[in-house]
Scaffold this motif. Structure first.
Motif, short mmCIF file in Angstrom:
data_model
loop_
_atom_site.label_atom_id
_atom_site.label_comp_id
_atom_site.label_asym_id
_atom_site.label_seq_id
_atom_site.Cartn_x
_atom_site.Cartn_y
_atom_site.Cartn_z
N PHE A 84 0.80 -1.23 0.00
CA PHE A 84 0.00 0.00 0.00
C PHE A 84 0.83 1.28 0.00
O PHE A 84 0.27 2.37 -0.12
N ASP A 85 2.14 1.18 0.12
CA ASP A 85 2.98 2.37 0.03
C ASP A 85 2.81 3.05 -1.32
O ASP A 85 2.74 4.29 -1.42
N VAL A 86 2.78 2.25 -2.37
CA VAL A 86 2.75 2.81 -3.73
C VAL A 86 1.47 3.59 -4.01
O VAL A 86 1.53 4.75 -4.43
N PRO A 87 0.27 3.02 -3.80
CA PRO A 87 -0.93 3.84 -4.05
C PRO A 87 -1.03 5.04 -3.11
O PRO A 87 -1.56 6.09 -3.50
N SER A 88 -0.52 4.90 -1.88
CA SER A 88 -0.56 6.04 -0.95
C SER A 88 0.26 7.20 -1.51
O SER A 88 -0.15 8.37 -1.45
N LEU A 89 1.44 6.90 -2.04
CA LEU A 89 2.30 7.93 -2.61
C LEU A 89 1.76 8.44 -3.94
O LEU A 89 1.76 9.65 -4.21
N ALA A 90 1.30 7.53 -4.78
CA ALA A 90 0.81 7.93 -6.10
C ALA A 90 -0.40 8.85 -6.00
O ALA A 90 -0.62 9.71 -6.86
N LYS A 91 -1.17 8.69 -4.96
CA LYS A 91 -2.35 9.53 -4.79
C LYS A 91 -1.99 10.98 -4.50
O LYS A 91 -2.66 11.90 -4.99
N ILE A 92 -0.93 11.21 -3.72
CA ILE A 92 -0.70 12.55 -3.18
C ILE A 92 0.48 13.31 -3.81
O ILE A 92 0.54 14.54 -3.71
N LEU A 93 1.42 12.59 -4.44
CA LEU A 93 2.59 13.28 -4.98
C LEU A 93 2.28 13.94 -6.32
O LEU A 93 1.51 13.40 -7.12
N PRO A 94 2.89 15.09 -6.60
CA PRO A 94 2.69 15.75 -7.90
C PRO A 94 3.33 14.93 -9.01
O PRO A 94 4.05 13.97 -8.75
N ARG A 95 3.07 15.34 -10.23
CA ARG A 95 3.53 14.66 -11.46
C ARG A 95 4.78 13.83 -11.22
O ARG A 95 5.85 14.35 -10.94
N ASN A 96 4.64 12.50 -11.35
CA ASN A 96 5.74 11.62 -10.98
C ASN A 96 5.76 10.34 -11.78
O ASN A 96 4.75 9.95 -12.38
N LYS A 97 6.93 9.70 -11.77
CA LYS A 97 7.11 8.37 -12.32
C LYS A 97 7.82 7.52 -11.27
O LYS A 97 8.77 7.98 -10.63
N PHE A 98 7.36 6.30 -11.08
CA PHE A 98 7.97 5.40 -10.11
C PHE A 98 9.07 4.56 -10.77
O PHE A 98 8.93 4.15 -11.93
N VAL A 99 10.13 4.30 -10.02
CA VAL A 99 11.09 3.27 -10.39
C VAL A 99 10.58 1.98 -9.78
O VAL A 99 10.43 1.87 -8.55
N ALA A 100 10.28 0.97 -10.63
CA ALA A 100 9.61 -0.24 -10.15
C ALA A 100 10.34 -1.49 -10.63
O ALA A 100 10.94 -1.49 -11.71
N LYS A 101 10.25 -2.54 -9.86
CA LYS A 101 10.93 -3.78 -10.19
C LYS A 101 10.39 -4.36 -11.49
O LYS A 101 9.21 -4.23 -11.82
N SER A 102 11.27 -5.04 -12.23
CA SER A 102 10.94 -5.52 -13.57
C SER A 102 9.81 -6.54 -13.57
O SER A 102 9.07 -6.66 -14.55
N GLU A 103 9.64 -7.28 -12.46
CA GLU A 103 8.58 -8.28 -12.40
C GLU A 103 7.20 -7.68 -12.62
O GLU A 103 6.31 -8.32 -13.20
N LEU A 104 7.00 -6.46 -12.17
CA LEU A 104 5.68 -5.83 -12.32
C LEU A 104 5.34 -5.55 -13.77
O LEU A 104 4.17 -5.52 -14.15
N PHE A 105 6.36 -5.35 -14.59
CA PHE A 105 6.13 -5.05 -16.00
C PHE A 105 5.75 -6.30 -16.80
O PHE A 105 5.41 -6.19 -17.98
N LYS A 106 5.80 -7.46 -16.15
CA LYS A 106 5.42 -8.71 -16.81
C LYS A 106 3.96 -9.07 -16.54
O LYS A 106 3.43 -10.02 -17.11
N VAL A 107 3.31 -8.30 -15.64
CA VAL A 107 1.90 -8.58 -15.32
C VAL A 107 1.03 -8.13 -16.49
O VAL A 107 1.14 -6.99 -16.95
N PRO A 108 0.16 -9.02 -17.00
CA PRO A 108 -0.69 -8.65 -18.15
C PRO A 108 -1.48 -7.37 -17.89
O PRO A 108 -2.01 -7.16 -16.80
N ILE A 109 -1.57 -6.54 -18.90
CA ILE A 109 -2.26 -5.24 -18.89
C ILE A 109 -1.56 -4.26 -17.94
O ILE A 109 -1.17 -3.17 -18.34
N PHE A 110 -1.40 -4.65 -16.69
CA PHE A 110 -0.79 -3.76 -15.70
C PHE A 110 0.61 -3.34 -16.13
O PHE A 110 0.95 -2.14 -16.09
N GLY A 111 1.43 -4.29 -16.54
CA GLY A 111 2.80 -3.97 -16.94
C GLY A 111 2.87 -3.09 -18.17
O GLY A 111 3.65 -2.13 -18.22
N ARG A 112 2.05 -3.39 -19.14
CA ARG A 112 2.05 -2.57 -20.36
C ARG A 112 1.52 -1.17 -20.05
O ARG A 112 1.98 -0.18 -20.64
N ALA A 113 0.55 -1.09 -19.15
CA ALA A 113 0.03 0.22 -18.75
C ALA A 113 1.10 1.03 -18.03
O ALA A 113 1.21 2.25 -18.22
#
Length: 207
Positions: A84-113
């Motif tokens: 829940f750290d990620v949605p908590s931060l994504a909700k409140i921080l201004p224009r941003n991009k997260f550095v995220a582990k490569s495994e998440l980019f393999k999740v269907p739809i979610f990773g491509r998004a």
């Protein structure tokens, strides 16, 4: 039993939000929609985060946001103890991009998004590739985005900070932008590491 139903509702909400919002940004990217301040790629991660936080009844309390200047790119360096750290931060921080582990980019739809909105993939097990990810992050910063990093490298079991990786600090020097330290507190009680259950209603605080 309440935790069971809350968890089912959480994953159902996350799945629906991922399909609808994920496909939205994927199609937008295919049609060449521009990534601009306040645009679709800024709004969709925030909408997704609001949906999953509301599914569990989490309210995010923020302290110190007055120290962040509008329009100024930053490197936001946060502790990491829960999913829940990620949605908590994504909700409140201004224009941003997260550095995220490569495994998440393999999740269907979610990773491509994630790629469509400009999130930054890091291969933690590959040192050379990991530093290449920070080159991409520096490009995002030069384009006016802030970047969110977890300098501990992965989620911990407790709030006390663990040793930091040096990559985020190399990024700060290369990009020439300030580092803003963030402490997220309250998310372990909701979903600690290695747990798949949303245990309690609560608030997470960001300083």
């Amino acid at each position: 039993m309440t935790s069971f139903f809350r968890t089912i509702f959480l994953y159902s909400t996350a799945a629906v939000a991922t399909v609808i919002l994920g496909l939205t940004v994927i199609v937008a990217a295919l049609f060449g929609v521009e990534d601009k301040p306040g645009g679709l790629y800024d709004k969709v991660p925030r909408w997704w985060s609001i949906a999953v936080l509301r599914a569990v009844g989490i309210k995010v309390r923020v302290h110190g946001m007055e120290n962040v200047r509008s329009g100024q790119p930053y490197i936001f360096a946060s502790n990491h103890v829960s999913w829940f750290d990620v949605p908590s931060l994504a909700k409140i921080l201004p224009r941003n991009k997260f550095v995220a582990k490569s495994e998440l980019f393999k999740v269907p739809i979610f990773g491509r998004a994630m790629r469509a909105v400009g999130m930054i993939e890091i291969q933690r097990e590959n040192r050379k590739a990991a530093f290449g990810a920070y080159d991409v992050a520096a490009e995002r910063i030069r384009a006016g985005n802030s970047v969110v990093v977890f300098p501990e490298g992965t989620r911990g079991h407790e709030y006390p900070l663990r040793p930091f990786k040096k990559g985020p600090f190399v990024l700060a020097i290369a990009a020439g932008v300030p580092i803003v330290p963030i402490i997220v507190h309250g998310t372990i009680e909701i979903m600690p590491r290695h747990s798949l259950w949303a245990h309690t209603l609560g608030s997470s605080g960001n300083d």
